[in-house]
Design a protein around this motif. Structure first.
Motif, PDB file in Angstrom:
ATOM      1  N   THR A  48       0.798  -1.232   0.000  1.00  0.00           N
ATOM      2  CA  THR A  48       0.000   0.000   0.000  1.00  0.00           C
ATOM      3  C   THR A  48       0.832   1.284   0.000  1.00  0.00           C
ATOM      4  N   GLU A  49       2.146   1.182  -0.173  1.00  0.00           N
ATOM      5  CA  GLU A  49       2.969   2.393  -0.072  1.00  0.00           C
ATOM      6  C   GLU A  49       2.744   3.369  -1.226  1.00  0.00           C
ATOM      7  N   ASN A  50       2.343   2.890  -2.371  1.00  0.00           N
ATOM      8  CA  ASN A  50       1.999   3.772  -3.487  1.00  0.00           C
ATOM      9  C   ASN A  50       0.495   3.938  -3.525  1.00  0.00           C
ATOM     10  N   SER A  51       0.047   5.123  -3.856  1.00  0.00           N
ATOM     11  CA  SER A  51      -1.406   5.310  -3.891  1.00  0.00           C
ATOM     12  C   SER A  51      -1.988   4.523  -5.060  1.00  0.00           C
ATOM     13  N   SER A  52      -3.039   3.813  -4.790  1.00  0.00           N
ATOM     14  CA  SER A  52      -3.730   3.003  -5.785  1.00  0.00           C
ATOM     15  C   SER A  52      -5.223   3.205  -5.604  1.00  0.00           C
ATOM     16  N   LYS A  53      -5.945   2.996  -6.682  1.00  0.00           N
ATOM     17  CA  LYS A  53      -7.398   3.117  -6.626  1.00  0.00           C
ATOM     18  C   LYS A  53      -7.990   2.060  -5.704  1.00  0.00           C
ATOM     19  N   GLN A  54      -7.415   0.856  -5.753  1.00  0.00           N
ATOM     20  CA  GLN A  54      -7.947  -0.260  -4.975  1.00  0.00           C
ATOM     21  C   GLN A  54      -6.831  -1.259  -4.712  1.00  0.00           C
ATOM     22  N   ASN A  91      -7.724   2.274   1.257  1.00  0.00           N
ATOM     23  CA  ASN A  91      -8.669   1.589   0.367  1.00  0.00           C
ATOM     24  C   ASN A  91      -8.293   0.110   0.208  1.00  0.00           C
ATOM     25  N   PHE A  92      -7.877  -0.486   1.275  1.00  0.00           N
ATOM     26  CA  PHE A  92      -7.304  -1.816   1.315  1.00  0.00           C
ATOM     27  C   PHE A  92      -8.341  -2.811   1.832  1.00  0.00           C
ATOM     28  N   VAL A  93      -8.531  -3.940   1.118  1.00  0.00           N
ATOM     29  CA  VAL A  93      -9.439  -4.999   1.547  1.00  0.00           C
ATOM     30  C   VAL A  93      -8.650  -6.306   1.583  1.00  0.00           C
ATOM     31  N   VAL A  94      -8.772  -7.029   2.691  1.00  0.00           N
ATOM     32  CA  VAL A  94      -8.063  -8.296   2.861  1.00  0.00           C
ATOM     33  C   VAL A  94      -9.079  -9.408   3.094  1.00  0.00           C
ATOM     34  N   ILE A 130     -17.407  -9.681 -10.466  1.00  0.00           N
ATOM     35  CA  ILE A 130     -18.059  -9.910  -9.183  1.00  0.00           C
ATOM     36  C   ILE A 130     -17.715  -8.780  -8.224  1.00  0.00           C
ATOM     37  N   GLU A 131     -18.683  -8.416  -7.402  1.00  0.00           N
ATOM     38  CA  GLU A 131     -18.434  -7.421  -6.359  1.00  0.00           C
ATOM     39  C   GLU A 131     -17.818  -8.124  -5.151  1.00  0.00           C
ATOM     40  N   LEU A 132     -16.956  -7.404  -4.446  1.00  0.00           N
ATOM     41  CA  LEU A 132     -16.263  -7.991  -3.299  1.00  0.00           C
ATOM     42  C   LEU A 132     -17.228  -8.455  -2.208  1.00  0.00           C
ATOM     43  N   GLY A 133     -18.314  -7.723  -1.984  1.00  0.00           N
ATOM     44  CA  GLY A 133     -19.288  -8.124  -0.977  1.00  0.00           C
ATOM     45  C   GLY A 133     -19.961  -9.439  -1.315  1.00  0.00           C
ATOM     46  N   GLU A 134     -20.289  -9.631  -2.588  1.00  0.00           N
ATOM     47  CA  GLU A 134     -20.885 -10.891  -3.033  1.00  0.00           C
ATOM     48  C   GLU A 134     -19.897 -12.039  -2.858  1.00  0.00           C
ATOM     49  N   LEU A 135     -18.642 -11.798  -3.206  1.00  0.00           N
ATOM     50  CA  LEU A 135     -17.610 -12.816  -3.039  1.00  0.00           C
ATOM     51  C   LEU A 135     -17.425 -13.154  -1.551  1.00  0.00           C
ATOM     52  N   ILE A 168     -17.517   1.565   0.717  1.00  0.00           N
ATOM     53  CA  ILE A 168     -17.657   1.129  -0.677  1.00  0.00           C
ATOM     54  C   ILE A 168     -17.155  -0.266  -1.000  1.00  0.00           C
ATOM     55  N   TRP A 169     -16.426  -0.921  -0.089  1.00  0.00           N
ATOM     56  CA  TRP A 169     -15.760  -2.160  -0.458  1.00  0.00           C
ATOM     57  C   TRP A 169     -16.722  -3.227  -0.968  1.00  0.00           C
ATOM     58  N   GLU A 170     -17.885  -3.348  -0.373  1.00  0.00           N
ATOM     59  CA  GLU A 170     -18.820  -4.411  -0.758  1.00  0.00           C
ATOM     60  C   GLU A 170     -19.304  -4.283  -2.200  1.00  0.00           C
ATOM     61  N   HIS A 171     -19.367  -3.065  -2.712  1.00  0.00           N
ATOM     62  CA  HIS A 171     -19.852  -2.847  -4.075  1.00  0.00           C
ATOM     63  C   HIS A 171     -18.732  -2.626  -5.088  1.00  0.00           C
ATOM     64  N   THR A 172     -17.507  -2.802  -4.647  1.00  0.00           N
ATOM     65  CA  THR A 172     -16.360  -2.644  -5.526  1.00  0.00           C
ATOM     66  C   THR A 172     -16.176  -3.922  -6.327  1.00  0.00           C
ATOM     67  N   LYS A 173     -15.962  -3.781  -7.623  1.00  0.00           N
ATOM     68  CA  LYS A 173     -15.729  -4.943  -8.494  1.00  0.00           C
ATOM     69  C   LYS A 173     -14.301  -5.445  -8.322  1.00  0.00           C
ATOM     70  N   LEU A 174     -14.172  -6.744  -8.368  1.00  0.00           N
ATOM     71  CA  LEU A 174     -12.844  -7.370  -8.254  1.00  0.00           C
ATOM     72  C   LEU A 174     -11.972  -6.956  -9.401  1.00  0.00           C
TER      73      LEU A 174
END
Length: 174
Positions: A48-54, A91-94, A130-135, A168-174
């Motif tokens: 995560t040291e560089n800024s990323s969208k996701q 904006n990190f999801v694990v 697929i959205e992350l929440g669905e996964l 927003i994580w649940e509705h974010t697309k993989l």
């Protein structure tokens, strides 16, 4: 605008004294793991040291000192690492294969970890859309159920997310 996806399937190992979790490369022995393994918090910082969208990370490993190959560190006596939420920022999801006090178990018939098998199956069935929440919901249901049926042990995937991803994580697309 980059989207970062990291998938790690292997072994995790806690430090005996600090309970700090490490990921253990395949060519590193449990006896000298601190010299050549990677502290999980350092791994997360690097990703995560560089800024990323996701940033999305999948970890099919446990940090209980056992897991898929209990002989790896059976002599360490079941030390449990506590995965700290402060590792996960922005904006990190694990997606973790299991909770802190559980092991990441195999799906022998499929020659995968239980978690990996169902991640791959769902992504393939959805053709990658697929959205992350669905996964997350799918994994919690399938991995938990199949682990009890096939391994007679609990394995419940755990989802962690940073403050920026909270809404927003649940509705974010993989």
């Amino acid at each position: 605008n980059a989207k970062v996806l990291v998938y790690y399937a292997g072994h995790g190992l806690p430090n005996e004294e600090t309970k700090e979790p490490y990921i253990l490369p395949v060519d590193v022995s449990g006896a000298n793991f601190e010299v050549a393994s990677i502290k999980l918090s350092d791994f997360y910082k690097k990703v995560t040291e560089n800024s990323s969208k996701q940033v999305t990370v999948f970890i099919d490993a446990c940090f209980s000192g056992g897991g898929k190959d209990a002989g790896l560190i059976a002599s360490r006596g079941g030390i449990k690492a506590k995965l700290k939420l402060d590792y996960v920022k922005g904006n990190f999801v694990v997606f973790n294969a299991c909770k802190d006090d559980q092991s990441a178990l195999p799906y022998e018939e499929q020659h995968h970890g239980m978690f990996t098998y169902f991640v791959l199956k769902k992504i393939m069935n959805e053709k990658g859309s697929i959205e992350l929440g669905e996964l997350a919901n799918y994994l919690k249901d399938k991995v938990s159920t199949e682990s009890l049926n096939r391994n007679s042990k609990k394995q419940e995937p755990q989802i962690l997310f940073g403050e920026d991803a909270k809404v927003i994580w649940e509705h974010t697309k993989l």
